[in-house]
Design an enzyme around this catalytic site. Structure first.
Site, mmCIF file in Angstrom:
data_model
loop_
_atom_site.group_PDB
_atom_site.id
_atom_site.type_symbol
_atom_site.label_atom_id
_atom_site.label_comp_id
_atom_site.label_asym_id
_atom_site.label_seq_id
_atom_site.Cartn_x
_atom_site.Cartn_y
_atom_site.Cartn_z
ATOM 1 N N ARG A 33 -44.561 2.373 66.232
ATOM 2 C CA ARG A 33 -45.479 1.438 65.560
ATOM 3 C C ARG A 33 -46.551 0.895 66.519
ATOM 4 O O ARG A 33 -46.940 -0.279 66.441
ATOM 5 C CB ARG A 33 -44.734 0.250 64.938
ATOM 6 C CG ARG A 33 -43.618 0.616 64.001
ATOM 7 C CD ARG A 33 -44.125 1.100 62.645
ATOM 8 N NE ARG A 33 -43.025 1.153 61.696
ATOM 9 C CZ ARG A 33 -42.265 2.234 61.499
ATOM 10 N NH1 ARG A 33 -42.501 3.356 62.164
ATOM 11 N NH2 ARG A 33 -41.301 2.207 60.612
ATOM 12 N N SER B 76 -43.122 -4.794 56.434
ATOM 13 C CA SER B 76 -42.251 -5.356 57.478
ATOM 14 C C SER B 76 -43.062 -6.295 58.355
ATOM 15 O O SER B 76 -44.093 -5.892 58.893
ATOM 16 C CB SER B 76 -41.693 -4.239 58.355
ATOM 17 O OG SER B 76 -41.065 -3.271 57.559
ATOM 18 N N GLU C 183 -45.090 -7.133 63.834
ATOM 19 C CA GLU C 183 -45.802 -5.878 63.559
ATOM 20 C C GLU C 183 -47.173 -6.180 62.945
ATOM 21 O O GLU C 183 -48.156 -5.484 63.189
ATOM 22 C CB GLU C 183 -44.970 -5.014 62.596
ATOM 23 C CG GLU C 183 -45.630 -3.699 62.240
ATOM 24 C CD GLU C 183 -44.772 -2.820 61.358
ATOM 25 O OE1 GLU C 183 -43.597 -2.576 61.704
ATOM 26 O OE2 GLU C 183 -45.273 -2.362 60.317
HETATM 27 P P1 FAD Z 1 -55.479 -3.277 57.732
HETATM 28 O O1 FAD Z 1 -54.368 -4.183 57.352
HETATM 29 O O2 FAD Z 1 -56.784 -3.459 57.080
HETATM 30 O O3 FAD Z 1 -55.691 -3.366 59.322
HETATM 31 C C1 FAD Z 1 -54.596 -3.283 60.196
HETATM 32 C C2 FAD Z 1 -55.110 -3.374 61.649
HETATM 33 O O4 FAD Z 1 -55.899 -2.234 61.955
HETATM 34 C C3 FAD Z 1 -56.036 -4.574 61.885
HETATM 35 O O5 FAD Z 1 -55.841 -5.003 63.212
HETATM 36 C C4 FAD Z 1 -57.437 -3.997 61.717
HETATM 37 O O6 FAD Z 1 -58.400 -4.709 62.470
HETATM 38 C C5 FAD Z 1 -57.243 -2.584 62.276
HETATM 39 N N1 FAD Z 1 -58.072 -1.550 61.644
HETATM 40 C C6 FAD Z 1 -58.067 -1.184 60.338
HETATM 41 N N2 FAD Z 1 -58.878 -0.130 60.147
HETATM 42 C C7 FAD Z 1 -59.436 0.159 61.350
HETATM 43 C C8 FAD Z 1 -60.370 1.138 61.800
HETATM 44 N N3 FAD Z 1 -60.901 2.041 60.965
HETATM 45 N N4 FAD Z 1 -60.716 1.118 63.110
HETATM 46 C C9 FAD Z 1 -60.192 0.217 63.967
HETATM 47 N N5 FAD Z 1 -59.305 -0.726 63.604
HETATM 48 C C10 FAD Z 1 -58.918 -0.751 62.310
HETATM 49 N N6 FAD Z 1 -46.486 0.544 57.701
HETATM 50 C C11 FAD Z 1 -45.761 1.564 58.223
HETATM 51 O O7 FAD Z 1 -45.997 1.993 59.364
HETATM 52 N N7 FAD Z 1 -44.762 2.147 57.503
HETATM 53 C C12 FAD Z 1 -44.443 1.739 56.255
HETATM 54 O O8 FAD Z 1 -43.541 2.307 55.648
HETATM 55 C C13 FAD Z 1 -45.172 0.652 55.687
HETATM 56 N N8 FAD Z 1 -44.873 0.187 54.449
HETATM 57 C C14 FAD Z 1 -45.576 -0.875 53.938
HETATM 58 C C15 FAD Z 1 -45.237 -1.341 52.664
HETATM 59 C C16 FAD Z 1 -45.924 -2.406 52.095
HETATM 60 C C17 FAD Z 1 -45.541 -2.899 50.730
HETATM 61 C C18 FAD Z 1 -46.988 -3.010 52.810
HETATM 62 C C19 FAD Z 1 -47.774 -4.135 52.199
HETATM 63 C C20 FAD Z 1 -47.328 -2.555 54.083
HETATM 64 C C21 FAD Z 1 -46.616 -1.481 54.667
HETATM 65 N N9 FAD Z 1 -46.917 -0.984 55.945
HETATM 66 C C22 FAD Z 1 -46.212 0.074 56.468
HETATM 67 C C23 FAD Z 1 -47.982 -1.611 56.759
HETATM 68 C C24 FAD Z 1 -49.399 -1.066 56.441
HETATM 69 O O9 FAD Z 1 -49.480 -0.534 55.156
HETATM 70 C C25 FAD Z 1 -49.859 -0.003 57.448
HETATM 71 O O10 FAD Z 1 -49.822 -0.518 58.744
HETATM 72 C C26 FAD Z 1 -51.260 0.514 57.146
HETATM 73 O O11 FAD Z 1 -51.580 1.572 58.015
HETATM 74 C C27 FAD Z 1 -52.335 -0.567 57.255
HETATM 75 O O12 FAD Z 1 -53.537 -0.032 56.738
HETATM 76 P P2 FAD Z 1 -54.738 -0.947 56.274
HETATM 77 O O13 FAD Z 1 -55.890 -0.071 55.995
HETATM 78 O O14 FAD Z 1 -54.307 -1.845 55.180
HETATM 79 O O15 FAD Z 1 -55.002 -1.775 57.606
HETATM 80 P P1 NAP Z 2 -33.478 1.286 55.408
HETATM 81 O O1 NAP Z 2 -33.424 2.673 54.878
HETATM 82 O O2 NAP Z 2 -32.770 0.192 54.682
HETATM 83 O O3 NAP Z 2 -33.001 1.272 56.928
HETATM 84 C C1 NAP Z 2 -33.020 0.069 57.701
HETATM 85 C C2 NAP Z 2 -33.579 0.404 59.069
HETATM 86 O O4 NAP Z 2 -32.696 1.297 59.721
HETATM 87 C C3 NAP Z 2 -34.921 1.056 58.975
HETATM 88 O O5 NAP Z 2 -35.868 0.128 59.397
HETATM 89 C C4 NAP Z 2 -34.830 2.308 59.835
HETATM 90 O O6 NAP Z 2 -35.652 2.259 60.993
HETATM 91 C C5 NAP Z 2 -33.384 2.380 60.293
HETATM 92 N N1 NAP Z 2 -32.790 3.654 59.845
HETATM 93 C C6 NAP Z 2 -32.193 3.927 58.651
HETATM 94 N N2 NAP Z 2 -31.732 5.193 58.635
HETATM 95 C C7 NAP Z 2 -32.059 5.738 59.834
HETATM 96 C C8 NAP Z 2 -31.862 7.026 60.417
HETATM 97 N N3 NAP Z 2 -31.237 8.011 59.769
HETATM 98 N N4 NAP Z 2 -32.351 7.228 61.663
HETATM 99 C C9 NAP Z 2 -32.989 6.253 62.342
HETATM 100 N N5 NAP Z 2 -33.209 5.019 61.837
HETATM 101 C C10 NAP Z 2 -32.743 4.757 60.605
HETATM 102 O O7 NAP Z 2 -35.009 0.856 55.606
HETATM 103 P P2 NAP Z 2 -36.067 0.281 54.587
HETATM 104 O O8 NAP Z 2 -36.381 -1.088 55.005
HETATM 105 O O9 NAP Z 2 -35.673 0.566 53.175
HETATM 106 O O10 NAP Z 2 -37.329 1.198 54.941
HETATM 107 C C11 NAP Z 2 -37.301 2.597 54.756
HETATM 108 C C12 NAP Z 2 -38.343 3.255 55.646
HETATM 109 O O11 NAP Z 2 -39.655 2.788 55.288
HETATM 110 C C13 NAP Z 2 -38.141 2.904 57.124
HETATM 111 O O12 NAP Z 2 -38.481 4.040 57.888
HETATM 112 C C14 NAP Z 2 -39.125 1.787 57.355
HETATM 113 O O13 NAP Z 2 -39.631 1.761 58.681
HETATM 114 C C15 NAP Z 2 -40.254 2.130 56.374
HETATM 115 N N6 NAP Z 2 -40.915 0.884 55.914
HETATM 116 C C16 NAP Z 2 -41.812 0.306 56.750
HETATM 117 C C17 NAP Z 2 -42.486 -0.841 56.373
HETATM 118 C C18 NAP Z 2 -43.527 -1.433 57.277
HETATM 119 O O14 NAP Z 2 -44.268 -2.298 56.823
HETATM 120 N N7 NAP Z 2 -43.626 -1.010 58.509
HETATM 121 C C19 NAP Z 2 -42.212 -1.424 55.145
HETATM 122 C C20 NAP Z 2 -41.251 -0.831 54.334
HETATM 123 C C21 NAP Z 2 -40.600 0.324 54.731
HETATM 124 P P3 NAP Z 2 -37.222 2.663 61.019
HETATM 125 O O15 NAP Z 2 -37.927 1.486 60.436
HETATM 126 O O16 NAP Z 2 -37.467 2.833 62.459
HETATM 127 O O17 NAP Z 2 -37.411 3.912 60.240
#
Ligand code: FAD
Ligand code: NAP
Length: 340
Positions: free
Chosen positions: A166, A240, A336
């Protein structure tokens, strides 16, 4: 070429998935790198700006006295193609999930596990988006970015971006210096399906699918996410709020003494990843409401806005949770979400 239209005194509520009501002094949509040159010719904007994609990973804590630059650079182009691979270049303002669906339709594999992640393609490299055992870096080829100080375009390879869990240089050493304008992805025509996460295997089983293709994996992920995650259209959130902490095995064995059922996953030599959601739940925060905010009832790691929360209120809750986890487990939770 038309100059980008600069608006004044704009509410950012529609532009952040937390649904926080704050205002920006100025707001502009940019459709090309040339638009950026026009905007950054103004020294005031060069000093004081926020780059915004879909606003799904930001928390606004107050009105912004500068310009918010919303990335609207569009386009998906094939640069190279053979029997095995396709190299595409995508405008940073394209919607990430729409891109996943576009690739599914063409049977280009590699990003199906990243289905339904909100936001834009340009923000994806910022934190090397990841879900269900796949990270964007697995298919990332390179990107083009506009350097704000010099006004020059730069190319960054996969290695240059120093992707981590991340994170990337755009969140660390190069923070705030570049606007990502285009991203190149190398997708596979003979994809290796990744169903390492139990939830995907279980859902495919429930769907009666034995030999899944990329569209099946994508459908399974969409299915799981739609049932588990709060929809920002209904309840404000940014996914998250914290990263999953990575700690030493020694530290984890101490946690295990008190919590024998504590989950963990291998994270390199002598280290383990502990799900932050589990820590927050154990500490009693899951589903807890504090004023206008709280930790979601089904996903402890997701902090939510019950309608009228301010960014500072959400920030205060997040800090209280961080302190509590530190006291109870000796573990530091790293944010994050990007705070402005
Ligand atoms: P923004 O929120 O608009 O920006 C995020 C950051 O990036 C800010 O610092 C902004 O200044 C910068 N930025 C944006 N665009 C640019 C650009 N073109 N150049 C330079 N800087 C820039 N993330 C995960 O990794 N995995 C997930 O599974 C995941 N699930 C999510 C689920 C939900 C319901 C929500 C609400 C969010 C989730 N996220 C997840 C977080 C998010 O969706 C991601 O991080 C996504 O990539 C953000 O994109 P955005 O365009 O909305 O960025
Ligand atoms: P989940 O399946 O309930 O699992 C809980 C956590 O355990 C996850 O965060 C995941 O880590 C880890 N995990 C589960 N199974 C794993 C495996 N086989 N190997 C390694 N790590 C494992 O998680 P959840 O909250 O429903 O999310 C599912 C996936 O979507 C995850 O990958 C999560 O990162 C992603 N997600 C991200 C965001 C965001 O905003 N970043 C929001 C929602 C969901 P990891 O997170 O490292 O995968």
């Amino acid at each position: 070429m038309n100059s980008p239209k600069i608006l004044s005194n704009v509410s950012l509520k529609p532009y952040n998935t937390f649904g926080i009501e704050v205002k920006a002094n100025h707001f502009v949509r940019i459709k090309s790198p040339e638009d950026l040159t026009v905007i950054f010719n103004n020294p005031e904007f060069k000093r004081h700006h926020i780059i915004l994609g879909g606003g799904s990973n930001v928390l606004f804590t107050g009105d912004f006295d500068g310009i918010v630059i919303k990335n609207d650079i569009k386009g998906i182009n094939i640069l190279e193609e053979n029997d095995k691979h396709v190299l595409i270049e995508v405008g940073a303002g394209e919607n990430w999930h729409q891109l996943v669906l576009y690739c599914n339709e063409r049977a280009w594999g590699g990003i199906e596990n990243l289905s339904l992640i909100p936001g834009t393609v340009g923000a994806a490299p910022m934190q090397n988006i990841g879900a269900y055992g796949v990270e964007m870096k697995n298919v990332f080829h390179s990107l083009h970015a506009y350097e704000i100080e010099s006004g020059k375009m730069h190319e960054f390879s996969n290695e240059d971006c120093r992707f981590g869990y991340r994170t990337s240089i755009f969140k660390t050493s190069h923070k705030g210096r570049f606007v990502i304008t285009h991203v190149r992805l190398l997708l596979s025509k003979t994809p290796a399906i990744n169903i390492s996460y139990g939830a995907i295997r279980h859902t495919l089983e429930m769907m009666g699918i034995k030999n899944p293709g990329i569209s099946d994996v994508s459908a399974a992920v969409i299915n799981i996410r739609s049932s588990k995650l709060p929809d920002p259209e209904e309840i404000g959130n940014a996914g998250s709020f914290f990263k999953n902490p990575v700690i030493s095995e020694t530290h984890f064995s101490k946690v295990k003494e008190k919590y024998p059922d504590a989950p963990s996953y291998p994270a390199g030599k002598g280290k383990v990843k502990v799900p932050a959601g589990w820590l927050i739940e154990q500490a009693g925060w899951k589903g807890k409401k504090v004023g206008n905010t709280g930790s979601h009832k089904d996903q402890a790691l997701v902090l939510v806005n019950y309608g009228k929360a301010t960014g500072s209120e959400i920030m205060a809750l997040s800090e209280e949770i961080q302190r509590d986890i530190q006291n109870k487990f000796g573990i530091e939770l790293e944010r994050e979400v990007n705070v402005f």
